[in-house]
Design an enzyme around this catalytic site. Structure first.
Site, PDB file in Angstrom:
ATOM      1  N   GLN A  22       0.802  -1.221   0.000  1.00 37.77           N
ATOM      2  CA  GLN A  22       0.000   0.000   0.000  1.00 37.77           C
ATOM      3  C   GLN A  22       0.837   1.274   0.000  1.00 37.77           C
ATOM      4  OE1 GLN A  22      -2.551   1.396   3.436  1.00 37.77           O
ATOM      5  NE2 GLN A  22      -4.168   0.469   2.214  1.00 37.77           N
ATOM      6  N   TYR A  40       2.495 -11.466   3.709  1.00 32.68           N
ATOM      7  CA  TYR A  40       2.182 -10.065   3.446  1.00 32.68           C
ATOM      8  C   TYR A  40       2.988  -9.574   2.238  1.00 32.68           C
ATOM      9  CZ  TYR A  40       0.212 -10.106   8.212  1.00 32.68           C
ATOM     10  OH  TYR A  40      -0.507 -10.396   9.345  1.00 32.68           O
TER      11      TYR A  40
END
Length: 334
Positions: free
Chosen positions: A28, A55
């Site tokens: 992100q 992740y």
């Protein structure tokens, strides 16, 4: 500076505000901003950092490892996890088989730039691998010094009990559970928390602000703010369960409670989970460094009983309490 709490019945202390990089690092936000956020966490007194190999398909561990370079290793508590697919997604690239667990810890240590992690967590329960196989692998990792402690994430009370019994037989102990927990999502309270308390585990809770919904920034009848979690491809599927008119309307009413305590609504949400004495830490993420310092202000806050009751009154029946949701949200056999 955040307070410290013991993790389970171990001697390990962790910062009750723990920095997590689930939806941010490697996906992100840019790496330099991620590094600034980690350094902001260190500046705020956070010493505990939580990540996982899945992740951003291992990138988040790499980013965290790079950001922590130069820090005194003994002054940090670094947590990671294993279960979900990593790499190209081959037949043995997921789950809690001995093969995947042993290969995953080595990969995580390389990316994190450390010889050991303080806590290694089973990211989900694996219905396709005998629990004995998984726990033996964890026991060997502890004996090899690659992980100091073992925990689980999103396991049911029965799964925790079975894993705990095996760990005791094998000479180590499960000390933690990492579930979703917030004012709006309380599915652990009836079964997981009492079982954990009995067996000596404590909770490291994720999404204490309910993906940002409890911050009050999402307004009923209004589109989600540009750049917010609700508009992010990685995060939006988790937030949708809270994005109803009823939930958002009630959350707006929590502003008065936060004002009474001199907190933002996000700080109130983090402080709320820390009122549960079985919670050792609240995981907070950040896409901007200043968010970290704001979240740390929730540490040490005591919410009076009458305001805890007021929160329950405001939220009413929009709170999810069904203990079966833990099992319902788990992956099936691989």
């Amino acid at each position: 500076m955040p307070n410290y709490r013991f993790l389970g019945n171990s001697g390990l202390k962790i910062s009750e505000i723990t920095y997590g990089n689930w939806l941010t690092h490697g996906s992100q936000v840019e790496n330099d901003v991620a590094t600034q956020c980690v350094h902001a966490a260190l500046d705020a007194g956070i010493t505990t950092f939580d990540t996982a190999d899945v992740y951003a398909n291992t990138k988040a561990e790499q980013v965290l490892g790079d950001a922590l370079k130069g820090q005194r290793r003994e002054s940090l508590e670094i947590f990671t996890k294993v279960y979900w697919p990593t790499g190209p997604g081959g037949a043995n690239d997921s789950g809690l088989s001995r093969k995947h667990v042993m290969e995953s810890i080595n990969g995580s240590l390389t990316r994190l730039g450390t010889d050991y992690v303080d806590l290694y967590q089973a990211h989900r329960f694996d219905h396709s691998t005998p629990l004995e196989e998984t726990m033996q692998a964890f026991a060997d990792i502890v004996r090899q010094g690659k992980a100091l402690y073992i925990g689980v994430s999103e396991w049911t009370a029965d799964q925790i009990r079975a894993g705990h019994a095996l760990s005791k037989e094998l000479g180590f102990q499960l000390i933690s559970s990492q579930p979703q927990y917030s004012m709006l999502w309380r599915v652990i309270e009836d079964e997981v928390v009492p079982t954990s308390r009995e067996l000596g585990l404590s909770q490291i809770v994720w999404s204490p602000v309910a993906q940002g919904v409890l911050s009050g920034k999402y307004l009923p009848g209004q589109p989600a703010p540009a750049g917010s979690r609700a508009t992010d491809a990685n995060g939006s599927r988790f937030i949708q369960q809270f994005m109803t008119e009823d939930v958002l309307t009630r959350v707006q009413q929590l502003g008065a409670v936060a004002d009474e305590l001199g907190l933002t609504q996000a700080q109130l949400a983090v402080a709320w989970v820390l009122q549960n004495d079985n919670v050792a830490a609240a995981l907070i993420g950040a896409s901007r460094p200043e968010q970290v310092a704001e979240n740390v202000k929730a540490s040490g806050v005591v919410i009076p009983a009458e305001l805890m009751a007021k929160i329950d009154e405001i939220l009413g029946d929009v709170v999810e309490r069904d203990a079966g949701k833990t099992a319902a949200g788990a992956p099936g056999p691989r």
